[in-house]
Design a protein around this motif. Sequence first.
Motif, PDB file in Angstrom:
ATOM      1  N   LEU A  96       0.868  -1.180   0.000  1.00 34.61           N
ATOM      2  CA  LEU A  96       0.000   0.000   0.000  1.00 34.61           C
ATOM      3  C   LEU A  96       0.900   1.223   0.000  1.00 34.61           C
ATOM      4  CD1 LEU A  96      -2.777   0.667   2.740  1.00 34.61           C
ATOM      5  CD2 LEU A  96      -1.827   2.346   1.196  1.00 34.61           C
ATOM      6  N   GLY A 147      -4.290  -6.730   5.021  1.00 33.40           N
ATOM      7  CA  GLY A 147      -5.058  -5.707   4.418  1.00 33.40           C
ATOM      8  C   GLY A 147      -5.854  -6.166   3.174  1.00 33.40           C
ATOM      9  N   CYS A 148      -6.540  -5.154   2.666  1.00 32.45           N
ATOM     10  CA  CYS A 148      -7.360  -5.386   1.479  1.00 32.45           C
ATOM     11  C   CYS A 148      -6.536  -6.018   0.354  1.00 32.45           C
ATOM     12  CB  CYS A 148      -7.962  -4.071   0.999  1.00 32.45           C
ATOM     13  SG  CYS A 148      -9.132  -3.360   2.176  1.00 32.45           S
ATOM     14  N   TRP A 204      -5.277   0.331  -3.825  1.00 32.20           N
ATOM     15  CA  TRP A 204      -4.440   1.396  -3.295  1.00 32.20           C
ATOM     16  C   TRP A 204      -3.751   2.185  -4.404  1.00 32.20           C
ATOM     17  CZ3 TRP A 204      -6.633   1.920   0.947  1.00 32.20           C
ATOM     18  CH2 TRP A 204      -6.978   0.840   1.754  1.00 32.20           C
ATOM     19  N   TYR A 224      -9.951   1.617  13.904  1.00 32.71           N
ATOM     20  CA  TYR A 224      -9.097   2.784  13.672  1.00 32.71           C
ATOM     21  C   TYR A 224      -9.630   3.986  14.447  1.00 32.71           C
ATOM     22  CZ  TYR A 224      -6.573   0.382   9.951  1.00 32.71           C
ATOM     23  OH  TYR A 224      -5.770  -0.493   9.257  1.00 32.71           O
TER      24      TYR A 224
END
Length: 493
Positions: free
Chosen positions: A28, A71-72, A97, A240
């Motif tokens: 990312l 992550g994604c 990203w 988050y």
Amino acid sequence: MSNKVVINADVTKGTINKNIYGHFAEHLGRCIYEGIWVGEDSNIPNTNGIRNDVVEALKNINIPVLRWPGGCFADEYHWKDGIGPRENRKRMVNTHWGGVIENNHFGTHEFMMLCDMLETEPYICGNVGSGTVQEMSEWVEYMTFDGESPMANLRIENGREEPWPLTYFGVGNENWGCGGNMRPQYYADLYRRFQTYVRNYGDNKIYRIAGGPNIDDYNWTEVLMREAHHLMDGLSLHYYTIPGDFWLGKGSATNFPEDEWDITMQKAYHIKELIEKHSTIMDKYDPEKRVALIIDEWGTWFDVEEGTNPGFLYQQNTIRDALVAGVSLNIFNDHNDRVQMTNIAQTVNVLQAVVLTDKEKMILTPTYHVFEMYKVHQDAEKLALDIQSAVKKISDKEIPQVTASASKAKDGTINITLCNIDKDNEAEVNIDLRGANLSDVNARVLTANELDAHNTFDNPDNVKPVNYTDFQVNGTELSLKLPAKSVVAISIK
Ligand code: AHR
């Protein structure tokens, strides 16, 4: 009001798993590429393509475990694209990203090399969203099988004779969102199926982590625990700290209005409620607490720095981030019965990074310094601690002004970490340290004058810990004044 802490040096409350101090590095923005991987031909000093300065900095905070590749990104990653000669590796688009080209130069072998350099344990996140059971199963075989098999042979062809020891394996990421937009019942069934083929080869025993809830999605936890708790070692949780609104504007990392300080602290403290409520559901199915809560994404998320790619999630890091880290880590330590690992997002150049780079330059962020000050808690015995703190009312919530954590290291040293989240006022704290000898006390403080004090490439040491002497010892009592917005670490030999 003076804040009162009672610590009993002879009463321990279990080990603080060192993995609570874990990290997360995704493909990312400039986290992996530029931040960690520069390639062997780079002018930036590197070892086999990995930046020396970043490795040295990260080694100093004893990263115990590193989550990768997302992550994604993980649910779009096809691991076979990232093995073999680099010049032949597939180029793909990183659709999540920034839509940039991913050349796959950093793949399984490079990640394992990084873990070796950092002396950290790998935590691999597999692809459920767009991958197959076969693909996931073969990745585990490729990494961990010691013998004659198609994937072990392929690994050897690619230059690695020995399998890698691999413990932590995540079966998908955010499968309620970027990992497939699934409903919990559907993911629970997929989890049961995929994890069946995540095999233990030889002595290598995999610790299976199921994709868990987003924030306060308690139904997700309920369904996953009900349907699959017997097949998992850990359940993840993502949370988050965002002062504003995720879609309408998260707020600036640096130039923020004063009231956003308090809102940020209140939102950071919210993780305590999330841990406790998810744990209560887990207790119903797993009263022995065999299944861990793995908070494998946490940290601040602000608007990106002006002029940077919005898909790269690059943000500055201030004394406010340091307080978020300190408060969160105190809370994680305090829940060491259920929380066995957490991974701050993300290691370099992305979100609440510990290290920022600009070409050949590198700086340590205030968050880095908190991890350095707190590393003494890793695998230490938690000490019984009671705290009576003044409270701050922020919107309709009350949160303590002072949070603390105490542990005893193997050599008998007692370490205490304290945070004062008040942006304007110091906090008087009296610590009654029962059963301890206070003849050799040392302390350090991380604080700053401005709310958004941070380090830059021109001024890298603007925020850093310094010796702290504003305390008095009287028998077993330690009285101190925590400056406004400060993190203090005390060591008692
Ligand atoms: O850390 C950035 C992203 O946040 C991760 O890729 C994803 O899992 C989460 O939504």
